[in-house]
Design an enzyme around this catalytic site. Structure first.
Site, short mmCIF file in Angstrom:
data_model
loop_
_atom_site.label_atom_id
_atom_site.label_comp_id
_atom_site.label_asym_id
_atom_site.label_seq_id
_atom_site.Cartn_x
_atom_site.Cartn_y
_atom_site.Cartn_z
N ASP A 83 48.23 41.94 -4.06
CA ASP A 83 49.54 40.91 -3.48
C ASP A 83 48.62 39.86 -2.55
OD1 ASP A 83 52.44 40.72 -2.36
OD2 ASP A 83 51.54 43.34 -2.33
N GLU B 75 64.06 42.06 -3.58
CA GLU B 75 63.14 43.49 -4.04
C GLU B 75 62.69 43.68 -2.88
OE1 GLU B 75 58.98 42.68 -5.55
OE2 GLU B 75 59.84 41.18 -5.90
#
Ligand SMILES: Cc1ncc(COP(=O)(O)O)c(C=O)c1O
Ligand SMILES: Cc1ncc(COP(=O)(O)O)c(C=O)c1O
Lengths: 409, 254, 409, 254
Positions: free
Chosen positions: D59, D48
């Protein structure tokens, strides 16, 4: 107040002849205002629309649980416009000045709180305004000086004597005797020559009137005790008047214990044995003075309680045993402040925190069905420079140092 | 009666009398001594000696500073009393004490009057004590035959002047203008009207003070009042030129 | 709000799956609270006894005369406890958190105002509290950090991105996804994923409800115009809701014009042409972003307006032409602030002063029988470091330098 | 269908597959190239590639910093697209894009899908876009035959999982725990219960990510799920030891 301005053995008006006539006029205007219900209505209206009166009576649930005794209620004078009870007095005098047709006001200030309130009132009423402030206080309280100036007032640093509150008062009197025709002196507390102690107390009585009504609504009956800090005595007089003469309500005034009553570094006039009767700054009261009548230097972590004299009305009530006096040390004050911030999210002014100290000592001894009220005369966030300093906060110091580096180029 | 008579008698000899002012213990009692000597030698008719107080509300910057520095050096009321006695014994003019009420109050009113009497002090000027506030004081003044000097101000009404007159003795101290000691006054038409009001209110001799600084000021009062009061100006002079400058200054005023 | 959280084309909830369930719970609790009249009563009671609601609507007589047009009224959110309208939202969410049984709250803060309010609420409700604040803001707003810490909150400086408000929001979301079971995220303005924009606006609607009632009492009829500054949009939504849909009441939102709309240094989303539709921080709105969807740095003299997004509800009202948007430059803001202090003795927060700017431009064009309301979202004395700095006050600088010397030993 | 089939086929050959993560443009596309090469050579099954966004809400610190630095160097979506195409042409494993919805939205949803199709990108992971919020997006995914990868979280209810399953394609990304990327997860009993719930909700292959850092982590997933996702750990490795360290690290995981 008797015809000579006395409360029992205390008070009077010891003023230079040049002020005699202006005091006569002031006494007349004040008497008229007091007699006229429309005046008080106008005052209530002003305080309701410009400040946010009635100020709430907050139930301090967490502190109550913490101490496990009486229900603790806090009268929130900190929520007044400009952040303290000082606004009550100042706005009232503003209305009186308008009535008297004067166009200029002067004031003394210690902590700066009364100066800011007066500058605010002057801006609102369109008066010219000069504020006298001891040079030491100007240095300690620069933010307040900044706001006063921004509101159009002239702040004059007083470089005489101990360069603090009492010297600012003297200097304000000097201005007044010079400009007596145009000028009203907005005295900041329930001290000074008659009719100031009574008049200031009258304007401040709005606190007690509200608190009386509020505690009945919330608690259903009278509180057991009321606590107020005592500098000059105006916030104390303000709340006490709502409960004076009520049986079973004990009134407690808390003075600045500074570094301890036996340290010589405090500002306790009625609590402790260091004060004696005297006459200065226009009135007779218990002063912190030496044997020959020279005033002493005082000390308190809170600039607003750091004063040699005290309201003659309170001295009279003290002699009559209607008000009990206690003191709180600087260290106790910082502790009570810390606890109140953490438990209730409320920041009392350093002055007000004195009242919290004594209330915290006594609350646990009372029954859970009883109530006490602490008068929170002002908010502490105006005192960031003093409070952060007193807590010796390292990030605050670093912040100031970094800021200074930016400026010091 | 004593002081009033002395003044009236002196006034027979001179067109205008001079009263001067010193702050006791400032810059030192030794200097006070020299200054008083020069004053008396050069014809001053009356001297008011200020016992310093930490809160001299009615005084301007010059006298204020003198009060503070004297106290900082430790001047006590007892020393002032002794100095007053010494001067009154040495010189044949009236000496008065000027101070604030707290000094008298803390000393003990009656004790203060007794000691003043012993010291041969002839009058007291207490600017923050009115007859209403000082009933006992004014009684003692009569008992001890020490004149309580009262002040008239331009803001005093005729009625007020008349009422003050009933408690006054020695002479009336007319403040030339609003304000505190130390800045110059102007003796204009308004002033004449004011003086006329003062005269109408009392039969006591009139002294005029606040901001009298030079020969011209004194001249403009001559013939109109009995006594001119020189306050801050001599203190400034001593500060700047030393006590020796006082004699010539006084000599040049009339 | 439709079932997906949209207002017209704007809003929604763009959140990581991990938060899905907690949002479901939040939506249910919020819907229940909204349906339950007792909840709003409890809220009113809390705001009346802990803060000082209703806050007054002050008639600014001097400013009115000065501009010679419409009567100027000021809604005084500055008198709230903690000094701004932020308290309304935070206390409301506090009640909701209690209902949901969570024990920890987190918040983002830019100016520090929302952080202080949240720390205050957490102290009052006994919640654990963590506040995320961009490192740049921590440095600018140290006094607020000090108070948050004193009230028991942990302040975490965010060192990522532009180290300001939007980064603090991201970081708060990161905390939330980690501690979702125990923690509620007290969003500070009418932005973020649904139901926040509507929920925050609901709590803030107390401003408009009061103002509606007050203006009718004082002025006898609806005002011509209402002005509010727009950062995220919560104070504007708060007051606007009292007047939305009333004919002849124009609603004006004022954004941060910074150094001018064409300077690239501003934070105007709806006024000016720099913003475009986008999706970030959990919702869809007009963002200040580049062509590729990366957010831009913004600028305003007031930290509280310095934000890339804006309430989706306001964007919808803007599209429907129900709210007009204007902007005020930093320079205009300082001028309006100065005038308001001098004429009325009132110190608007820098944010609020934006609304004053536009009101001052338009008041003279209206008739003397008309009224306008400016929402004063907060008080400026909390901003002394910014305001004294912006006025370039030399004595203030000297004061800081002297203080630093004391500390720098 | 493409991606799901590829994964199922590969899974026939291996006990567990590996998916790795890179942030495009960080530290540079050149390094990305080296890292991808090492990954593919050492048997990674799927990669990815994150298109950086200024607000990467989901994140953790490592990937967050990588996003910011990449953007600071001027990485554009166009470059990312080209890089994706290049990799997909060069290596015979599935490449996915991971990014936040605003990147897709601003690019133009349909244009984005078209370009992904051209680039031979097989799936998209958009952590802030749910099926409810992305109706058009999910329609386009079907149209362009690019798998929209959905995420299950431990907080997802069974009902929610079932509902997500209806829009999912390719595989399901199971977040191993609450929180953001980058910190270690523990694969305890609770985790097994969670996995069981995931399996019950979908017939798609399952990938597990968030905090998988070493051989032991991979081993504890083997047999339980189809694919392990290594995210922040390789970024840390490249930061600390350079791209050459990636190959041996990957080789050691199974
Ligand atoms: C907040 C506050 N409380 C109390 C005081 C003490 O004054 P008083 O005794 O007249 O209330 C002051 C004086 O500055 C003050 O600012
Ligand atoms: C006083 C004040 N006004 C306005 C704002 C802007 O926020 P909003 O647009 O949500 O009212 C802030 C934000 O910090 C603030 O502190």
């Amino acid at each position: 107040m008797d015809t000579k301005g006395y409360f029992g053995n205390w008070g009077g008006a010891f003023i230079p002849e040049i002020l005699h006539e202006t005091f006569e006029q002031l006494k007349i205007s004040y008497a008229e205002a007091r007699k006229d219900p429309a005046f008080w209505q106008e005052y209530l209206q002003l305080m309701g629309s410009y400040s946010c009166r009635p100020t709430p009576l907050t139930y301090a649930e967490n502190l109550t649980k913490h101490f496990g005794g009486a229900k603790i209620f806090i009268k929130r004078e900190d929520l007044n416009h400009t952040g303290a009870h000082k606004a009550n007095n100042v706005m009232g005098q503003g209305l009186l000045v308008k009535k008297m047709g004067k166009k200029r006001v002067i004031a003394e200030t210690g902590a700066g709180q009364h100066g800011v309130a007066t500058a605010t009132m002057a801006a609102k009423f369109g008066f010219e305004c000069t504020v006298y402030m001891g040079e030491v206080d100007v240095q300690r309280q620069r933010p307040n000086v900044f706001w006063m100036e921004k509101m159009g007032a002239t702040v004059i640093p007083v470089k005489d004597g101990s360069r603090t509150l009492k010297d600012a008062i003297n200097e304000a009197f000097r201005d007044w005797v010079t400009n007596v025709d145009s000028t009203h002196y907005v005295f900041g507390t329930a001290c000074g020559p008659a009719p100031f102690p009574e008049m200031v107390s009258w304007f401040q009585s709005i606190i007690g009137q509200e608190a009386h009504k509020q505690i009945l609504e919330i608690h259903g009956r009278m509180p057991a005790k009321i606590y107020a800090c005592v500098g000059g005595g105006s916030n104390a007089m303000g709340i006490f008047q709502g409960f004076l003469g009520k049986d079973n309500v004990e009134l407690i005034g808390v003075e600045a214990g500074g570094k301890g009553l036996h340290s010589g570094q405090h500002a306790s006039r009625l609590c402790g044995n260091d004060a004696t009767p005297g006459i200065a700054q226009g009135y007779k009261t218990m002063f912190l003075q030496n044997d020959e009548g020279q005033m002493l230097e005082t000390h308190s972590v809170s600039a607003g309680l750091d004063y040699v004299g005290v309201s003659p009305i309170l001295v009279d009530l003290w002699e009559q045993k209607k008000v009990r006096f206690e003191s709180a040390t600087d260290a106790e004050v910082m502790e009570a402040l810390d606890l109140t911030m953490k438990m209730e999210g409320i920041i009392p002014a350093l002055e007000s925190a004195h009242a919290f100290v004594q209330a915290f000592k006594e609350a646990p001894k009372l029954g859970k069905d009883e109530a006490i009220i602490i008068n929170q005369s002002g908010r502490g966030d105006k005192d960031i420079f003093t409070i952060a300093h007193a807590f010796d906060d390292p990030s605050w110091k670093q912040f100031i140092i970094d800021r200074a580096k930016e400026y010091d180029k | 009666m004593l002081l009033e008579n002395t003044i009236r008698n002196k006034r027979q000899e001179k067109d205008i009398l001079l009263m001067t002012h010193i702050v006791l213990g400032y810059p030192s009692f030794a200097t006070n001594r020299k200054v008083v000597a020069q004053m008396v030698e050069n014809g001053v008719d009356c001297i008011e000696m200020q016992i310093p107080f930490s809160e001299p509300m009615a005084d301007g910057p010059v006298i204020l500073k003198a009060n503070q520095e004297s106290l900082a050096q430790g001047t006590s009321v007892k020393e002032c009393m002794a100095f007053g006695a010494e001067m009154a014994a040495e010189y044949d003019i009236p000496f008065l004490f000027m101070t604030y009420y707290n000094i008298v109050y803390k000393y003990g009113e009656e004790r203060f009057f007794k000691d003043c009497q012993k010291a041969n002090i002839q009058g007291l000027i207490i600017p923050d004590l009115s007859p209403e506030m000082g009933e006992n004081f004014f009684k003692l003044a009569t008992t001890y035959q020490i004149a309580p000097i009262l002040i008239y101000a331009p803001t005093s009404t005729n009625k007020r002047m008349a009422s003050l007159n009933r408690s006054a003795n020695g002479f009336i101290y007319c403040a030339a203008r609003r304000g505190v000691t130390g800045t110059k006054s102007s003796f204009d038409e308004d002033f004449d009207t004011y003086l006329a009001r003062c005269k109408a209110a009392t039969t006591l001799p009139l002294a005029v003070g606040f901001g009298i600084q030079d020969r011209a000021d004194v001249a403009s009062l001559t013939g109109k009042v009995d006594m001119a009061v020189i306050g801050s100006q001599t203190i400034r002079l001593v500060d700047e030129k030393g006590p020796e400058a006082v004699g010539p200054f006084i000599a040049g005023l009339r």
